[in-house]
Motif scaffolding. Sequence first.
Motif, PDB file in Angstrom:
ATOM      1  N   GLY A 169       0.783  -1.233   0.000  1.00 54.16           N
ATOM      2  CA  GLY A 169       0.000   0.000   0.000  1.00 54.16           C
ATOM      3  C   GLY A 169       0.810   1.275   0.000  1.00 54.16           C
ATOM      4  N   GLU A 170       2.149   1.148  -0.052  1.00 52.30           N
ATOM      5  CA  GLU A 170       2.974   2.355  -0.069  1.00 52.30           C
ATOM      6  C   GLU A 170       2.935   3.028  -1.445  1.00 52.30           C
ATOM      7  OE1 GLU A 170       6.918   2.209   1.541  1.00 52.30           O
ATOM      8  OE2 GLU A 170       6.415   0.568   2.915  1.00 52.30           O
ATOM      9  N   SER A 171       3.233   4.325  -1.461  1.00 53.76           N
ATOM     10  CA  SER A 171       3.264   5.093  -2.698  1.00 53.76           C
ATOM     11  C   SER A 171       4.661   5.004  -3.312  1.00 53.76           C
ATOM     12  CB  SER A 171       2.899   6.552  -2.409  1.00 53.76           C
ATOM     13  OG  SER A 171       2.807   7.292  -3.592  1.00 53.76           O
ATOM     14  N   ILE A 172       4.720   4.639  -4.589  1.00 53.10           N
ATOM     15  CA  ILE A 172       6.003   4.427  -5.276  1.00 53.10           C
ATOM     16  C   ILE A 172       6.258   5.576  -6.244  1.00 53.10           C
ATOM     17  CG2 ILE A 172       7.363   2.857  -6.687  1.00 53.10           C
ATOM     18  CD1 ILE A 172       6.496   1.733  -3.949  1.00 53.10           C
ATOM     19  N   PRO A 173       7.419   6.242  -6.145  1.00 57.21           N
ATOM     20  CA  PRO A 173       7.718   7.347  -7.063  1.00 57.21           C
ATOM     21  C   PRO A 173       7.853   6.866  -8.495  1.00 57.21           C
ATOM     22  CG  PRO A 173       9.646   6.812  -5.743  1.00 57.21           C
ATOM     23  CD  PRO A 173       8.509   6.023  -5.179  1.00 57.21           C
ATOM     24  N   GLU A 174       7.596   7.741  -9.439  1.00 57.96           N
ATOM     25  CA  GLU A 174       7.657   7.391 -10.857  1.00 57.96           C
ATOM     26  C   GLU A 174       9.040   6.912 -11.266  1.00 57.96           C
ATOM     27  OE1 GLU A 174       7.192   9.676 -15.190  1.00 57.96           O
ATOM     28  OE2 GLU A 174       6.264  10.519 -13.389  1.00 57.96           O
ATOM     29  N   ASN A 175      10.085   7.577 -10.731  1.00 57.13           N
ATOM     30  CA  ASN A 175      11.467   7.224 -11.041  1.00 57.13           C
ATOM     31  C   ASN A 175      12.224   6.918  -9.757  1.00 57.13           C
ATOM     32  OD1 ASN A 175      11.325   7.790 -13.946  1.00 57.13           O
ATOM     33  ND2 ASN A 175      11.150   9.929 -13.324  1.00 57.13           N
ATOM     34  N   VAL A 176      12.749   5.726  -9.643  1.00 51.65           N
ATOM     35  CA  VAL A 176      13.585   5.357  -8.506  1.00 51.65           C
ATOM     36  C   VAL A 176      15.018   5.302  -9.040  1.00 51.65           C
ATOM     37  CG1 VAL A 176      14.048   3.640  -6.724  1.00 51.65           C
ATOM     38  CG2 VAL A 176      11.692   4.037  -7.496  1.00 51.65           C
ATOM     39  N   ILE A 177      15.774   6.346  -8.747  1.00 47.66           N
ATOM     40  CA  ILE A 177      17.105   6.512  -9.342  1.00 47.66           C
ATOM     41  C   ILE A 177      18.182   6.000  -8.394  1.00 47.66           C
ATOM     42  CG2 ILE A 177      18.726   8.158 -10.347  1.00 47.66           C
ATOM     43  CD1 ILE A 177      16.085   7.772 -11.897  1.00 47.66           C
ATOM     44  N   ILE A 178      19.109   5.215  -8.956  1.00 43.35           N
ATOM     45  CA  ILE A 178      20.189   4.649  -8.158  1.00 43.35           C
ATOM     46  C   ILE A 178      21.478   5.453  -8.348  1.00 43.35           C
ATOM     47  CG2 ILE A 178      19.213   2.333  -8.220  1.00 43.35           C
ATOM     48  CD1 ILE A 178      21.261   1.636 -10.409  1.00 43.35           C
ATOM     49  N   SER A 179      22.380   5.326  -7.391  1.00 43.41           N
ATOM     50  CA  SER A 179      23.699   5.955  -7.474  1.00 43.41           C
ATOM     51  C   SER A 179      24.651   5.025  -8.210  1.00 43.41           C
ATOM     52  CB  SER A 179      24.255   6.233  -6.070  1.00 43.41           C
ATOM     53  OG  SER A 179      23.437   7.139  -5.373  1.00 43.41           O
ATOM     54  N   ASP A 180      25.536   5.596  -9.010  1.00 41.73           N
ATOM     55  CA  ASP A 180      26.522   4.813  -9.744  1.00 41.73           C
ATOM     56  C   ASP A 180      27.927   5.266  -9.379  1.00 41.73           C
ATOM     57  OD1 ASP A 180      24.728   3.219 -11.371  1.00 41.73           O
ATOM     58  OD2 ASP A 180      24.286   5.045 -12.482  1.00 41.73           O
ATOM     59  N   ARG A 181      28.822   4.307  -9.224  1.00 40.88           N
ATOM     60  CA  ARG A 181      30.214   4.625  -8.889  1.00 40.88           C
ATOM     61  C   ARG A 181      30.995   5.025 -10.136  1.00 40.88           C
ATOM     62  NH1 ARG A 181      32.252  -0.621  -5.836  1.00 40.88           N
ATOM     63  NH2 ARG A 181      31.296  -1.563  -7.676  1.00 40.88           N
ATOM     64  N   ALA A 182      32.200   5.504  -9.917  1.00 38.54           N
ATOM     65  CA  ALA A 182      33.113   5.811 -11.023  1.00 38.54           C
ATOM     66  C   ALA A 182      34.435   5.107 -10.754  1.00 38.54           C
ATOM     67  CB  ALA A 182      33.326   7.315 -11.139  1.00 38.54           C
ATOM     68  N   TYR A 183      35.015   4.534 -11.804  1.00 36.39           N
ATOM     69  CA  TYR A 183      36.309   3.859 -11.704  1.00 36.39           C
ATOM     70  C   TYR A 183      37.341   4.659 -12.483  1.00 36.39           C
ATOM     71  CZ  TYR A 183      33.349  -0.208 -10.559  1.00 36.39           C
ATOM     72  OH  TYR A 183      32.434  -1.064 -10.007  1.00 36.39           O
ATOM     73  N   ASP A 184      38.540   4.788 -11.901  1.00 36.33           N
ATOM     74  CA  ASP A 184      39.650   5.426 -12.604  1.00 36.33           C
ATOM     75  C   ASP A 184      40.932   4.691 -12.239  1.00 36.33           C
ATOM     76  OD1 ASP A 184      40.417   6.354 -10.060  1.00 36.33           O
ATOM     77  OD2 ASP A 184      39.487   8.314 -10.368  1.00 36.33           O
ATOM     78  N   ALA A 185      42.049   5.217 -12.689  1.00 38.57           N
ATOM     79  CA  ALA A 185      43.320   4.535 -12.460  1.00 38.57           C
ATOM     80  C   ALA A 185      43.653   4.386 -10.980  1.00 38.57           C
ATOM     81  CB  ALA A 185      44.446   5.283 -13.174  1.00 38.57           C
ATOM     82  N   SER A 186      43.116   5.279 -10.154  1.00 40.44           N
ATOM     83  CA  SER A 186      43.451   5.262  -8.728  1.00 40.44           C
ATOM     84  C   SER A 186      42.708   4.180  -7.944  1.00 40.44           C
ATOM     85  CB  SER A 186      43.157   6.631  -8.108  1.00 40.44           C
ATOM     86  OG  SER A 186      41.755   6.865  -8.030  1.00 40.44           O
ATOM     87  N   ASN A 187      41.561   3.714  -8.437  1.00 43.83           N
ATOM     88  CA  ASN A 187      40.783   2.754  -7.648  1.00 43.83           C
ATOM     89  C   ASN A 187      40.457   1.452  -8.376  1.00 43.83           C
ATOM     90  OD1 ASN A 187      38.684   3.330  -9.423  1.00 43.83           O
ATOM     91  ND2 ASN A 187      37.530   4.584  -7.985  1.00 43.83           N
ATOM     92  N   ALA A 188      40.885   1.327  -9.620  1.00 48.89           N
ATOM     93  CA  ALA A 188      40.474   0.176 -10.427  1.00 48.89           C
ATOM     94  C   ALA A 188      40.886  -1.159  -9.809  1.00 48.89           C
ATOM     95  CB  ALA A 188      41.037   0.309 -11.835  1.00 48.89           C
ATOM     96  N   LYS A 189      42.139  -1.293  -9.428  1.00 52.37           N
ATOM     97  CA  LYS A 189      42.620  -2.573  -8.903  1.00 52.37           C
ATOM     98  C   LYS A 189      41.872  -2.962  -7.627  1.00 52.37           C
ATOM     99  CE  LYS A 189      47.279  -2.380 -10.833  1.00 52.37           C
ATOM    100  NZ  LYS A 189      48.737  -2.332 -10.545  1.00 52.37           N
ATOM    101  N   ASP A 190      41.630  -2.004  -6.738  1.00 53.87           N
ATOM    102  CA  ASP A 190      40.953  -2.297  -5.474  1.00 53.87           C
ATOM    103  C   ASP A 190      39.461  -2.494  -5.653  1.00 53.87           C
ATOM    104  OD1 ASP A 190      43.354  -2.109  -4.123  1.00 53.87           O
ATOM    105  OD2 ASP A 190      43.090   0.021  -3.623  1.00 53.87           O
ATOM    106  N   SER A 191      38.928  -2.109  -6.814  1.00 51.78           N
ATOM    107  CA  SER A 191      37.480  -2.170  -7.028  1.00 51.78           C
ATOM    108  C   SER A 191      37.037  -3.375  -7.851  1.00 51.78           C
ATOM    109  CB  SER A 191      37.007  -0.896  -7.719  1.00 51.78           C
ATOM    110  OG  SER A 191      37.302   0.259  -6.954  1.00 51.78           O
TER     111      SER A 191
END
Length: 360
Positions: free
Chosen positions: A333-355
């Motif tokens: 019975g809850e109200s659901i928003p039209e758009n449920v937007i998620i967060s996305d990460r970013a990968y670069d040379a500094s974090n690629a190996k650990d990610s």
Amino acid sequence: MTSPRRSRLVAAVCLAAAAALAAGCSKEEGSGTASSDTSQGAQVVQSPSADSSGSGCTLEAYGATKIDLKNAVVGFSQSEKEANPFRIAETQSIKDEAAKLGVKKLLTTNAQSQLSKQISDIKDMLAQGAQLLIVAPLNSDGLEPALQAAAAKHVPVITVDRKLNATACKDYVAFLGSDFVEQGKRAADAMIQVTGGKGKVAILLGSSGNNVTTDRTKGFVDQLKAKAPGLEIVAQQTGEFARDKGQQVMEQLIQSKPDITAVYAENDEMGLGAVTALKGAGKKPGKDVKIVSIDGTRNAVQALADGQYNGVIESNPRFGPLAFDTAQKFFAGESIPENVIISDRAYDASNAKDSLSGAY
């Protein structure tokens, strides 16, 4: 004073923890399919929930009947063949969450990139008694016959990863996914960072007919115009979100536009195809030609860690928990928003190996 028994217990616990840590560190990385650490790669919702004043979609407004998901028949319609790591991870996430919740029956179909098949797939699932549909649309337009069939039976439809050009809380309950314009902007920012804001860029476009391609292109192009006029877009050709097509297009561009210094691929598969094409032409991807793409597959993040890539913006495909959580709230019975937007990460040379363990 610590007893000898307690000392032995503490030592055993520490030894076990050390062994587990060593095993985790020595674990061989997979091929970039769905075999990744999903606990690290879980989706996080960034958009607010519908407010208590009644905005968003409710069970009553949609005209659906309350059901218990554990005793329900749920249908999942996949749009594209599962040769792409995104699609593999997405389907597996839906299956895993359905099993976790004890859903009575999960029906899964794959449209193999054919709109007519996706329409017939959805109708077939309705005929088999589906009481909830989770749909990854092939295109933003064209699913009207399937949506009408679901509406006629008052079966709720939740869409994931691509938006429909349709009416929320009438044709479907809600869209769950990323902000694709923002992804394009972030890819542009990464490109500006690795090129110093100068050079000639080729865009490998996704398939036509869906909002993902349109929005990722708009975000990237607008951001370059605003922040880096020295980065000139010299080509835009579709690679249809496929690795072989991306390679083919890149091979053609190397011949027709030999002065290209950067590539923006609207998914990782096309970007990896570009890497192969560049290597075949004797160029060094990541150095001679900078590459930024969107998705966050294991293979792309590995290429980034290896210095053959320059940036990856995540588009998280693990929709199972969010899709079923949204459905449970809707049926409660809850109200659901039209758009449920998620967060996305970013990968670069500094974090690629650990990610790598969080990539899919």
